[in-house]
Design a protein around this motif. Structure first.
Motif, short mmCIF file in Angstrom:
data_model
loop_
_atom_site.label_atom_id
_atom_site.label_comp_id
_atom_site.label_asym_id
_atom_site.label_seq_id
_atom_site.Cartn_x
_atom_site.Cartn_y
_atom_site.Cartn_z
N GLU A 108 32.66 49.52 12.79
CA GLU A 108 32.51 50.95 12.47
C GLU A 108 31.19 51.51 12.98
OE1 GLU A 108 33.70 54.55 10.86
OE2 GLU A 108 34.80 52.77 10.21
N GLU A 112 30.67 54.69 15.67
CA GLU A 112 29.93 55.92 15.41
C GLU A 112 28.85 56.14 16.47
OE1 GLU A 112 30.77 58.27 13.54
OE2 GLU A 112 32.40 57.18 12.56
N LYS A 166 39.44 59.11 14.70
CA LYS A 166 39.03 58.14 13.68
C LYS A 166 39.12 56.74 14.26
CE LYS A 166 40.62 60.93 9.75
NZ LYS A 166 40.94 62.12 10.55
#
Length: 415
Positions: A108, A112, A166
């Motif tokens: 993750e 980002e 996402k």
């Protein structure tokens, strides 16, 4: 002892990738972000230890960064792996690349970082002539509805799309579609073919996509002629570009002639556009033309463009148009054709002496089910061209009145 390997994986289809191309754009960068065994830092340390360069790239949304004539970019549904290393290290590098391709864990935090960087790059492009003009040119040359996978989004639209992606979208797309069932590899340099074949088979064995790959078609569409000036205040340079779609495939009998017409116009180092706009008039820092033709369907485009001071933009565009009109009306001399032909053959010789470039050429040939015989036959056709062939091709495929003309820069209130 140097060796270059190029591996290309194909995945997805129009139906499977529709609405998911922005997520697809993250896959290649995430493949080096970490695996179940190694972090990004450990991966890079291993690559350095093996004295290798490994680059993984791939196509995302249509309309990515391209050069000032609108050329470049990659279709969604590809992962391109480029390796440069020493002979003795290639099996170990292939093993590592197999791990990256198959065992990435999509952390993750790294996602980002990638998204933040992508958004920062796009935000910077919002006021850059070198991004705005080519993007708008591609939009005009690909007149599709926003719900079509071939639609070229504006830069603000791309920003919103990236914000909406996402991590789960990327992971699901990867798990569902990516595999080595539709792939090509080429190796150039010092290597043992049997050893490398074994290494590739071991790294990619039994890894296939759950769904078949189907190429996204790009049929010919006529673009409506138009002229647009995009204001970018306080920018020192402007970018101008003009182009039109043409119905041609890269194995068409006319292709060698229109290819050399483009090369003479602005594709070569000593082209008409360079001699006129840069050398004679002193209007542009760099100018060239570009021809694109699909190997699949009769669909392509021809464009020209350059970078200059804003106050010189209209003069540069006028000169470019005049040179295109002169090529159509007067054609070329035998001496000009001979010089351009020799220049192209020298360019090709240099390209063929570059191992990395040659590996890419061989991979593309594998995908298209061609051999270097195709290039050999094209060279023979180019050598046989006459000035009349060039003039006929220019008249058939070039028309300034049908071109889209885009400029971007700080033109002030008078332009």
């Amino acid at each position: 002892e140097k060796v270059h390997l190029n591996l290309v994986l194909h995945y997805g289809s129009e139906s499977e990738l529709k609405g998911r191309t922005d997520a697809a754009g993250f896959i290649s960068s995430m493949l080096t972000a970490g695996t179940s065994k190694h972090s990004r830092r450990e991966i890079q340390d291993t690559i350095d230890k093996l004295k290798a360069n490994v680059r993984i790239s791939g196509g995302g949304a249509f309309g990515g960064r391209r050069n000032f004539t609108g050329a470049g970019g990659a279709q969604p549904g590809t992962i391109d792996v480029s390796i440069e290393t020493m002979r003795g290290n290639l099996p170990a590098v292939i093993e590592l690349v197999g791990e990256l391709l198959r065992e990435s864990n999509f952390p993750e935090s790294e996602f980002e970082k990638e998204r933040t960087q992508a958004l920062a790059n796009l935000e910077q492009q919002l006021s850059e002539p070198q991004a705005l003009a080519p993007t708008e040119m591609r939009r005009r040359l690909a007149p599709y509805r926003p719900d079509d996978i071939r639609y070229v989004p504006t830069i603000p639209e791309r920003i919103e799309r990236i914000k909406a992606v996402k991590l789960d979208d990327v992971k699901h797309l990867y798990k569902e579609l990516v595999g080595a069932g539709y792939a090509e590899a080429a190796v150039v340099g010092d290597f043992d073919p049997a050893e490398i074949t074994s290494s590739l088979n071991s790294a990619l064995a039994n890894w296939k996509s759950n769904k078949p790959f189907e190429r996204i078609t790009m049929p010919y569409r006529e673009a409506k002629p138009d002229t647009l000036a995009i204001s970018t205040p306080d920018k020192a340079n402007s970018l101008f570009t003009m182009g039109m779609n043409i119905a041609i495939r890269d194995d068409d009998p006319d292709y060698p002639a229109i290819f050399m017409a483009d090369y003479i116009l602005g594709g070569g180092g000593s082209s008409r556009l360079t001699n006129r706009i840069r050398q004679k008039e002193g209007l542009s820092y760099g100018v060239r033309s570009n021809l694109q033709a699909s190997p699949h369907e009769p669909s392509g485009n021809i464009s020209a463009g350059g970078i200059c001071a804003p106050q010189n933009t209209q003069k540069a565009l006028a000169c470019a148009r005049e040179e295109i009109e002169r090529l159509i009306k007067e054609g070329v001399t035998q001496t000009e054709l001979d010089d351009a032909r020799q220049g192209y053959l020298e360019d090709l010789k240099v390209a063929l002496s570059n191992d990395a470039g040659l590996a890419g050429m061989l991979v593309r040939n594998l995908y298209l089910e061609r051999t270097m015989k195709f290039t050999e036959e094209r060279i023979a056709k180019i050598k046989a061209l006459t000035p009349d062939d060039i003039k006929a091709a220019a008249r058939k495929y070039m028309d300034p009145d049908k071109m889209v003309v885009i400029s971007a820069g700080d033109f002030g209130p008078t332009q």
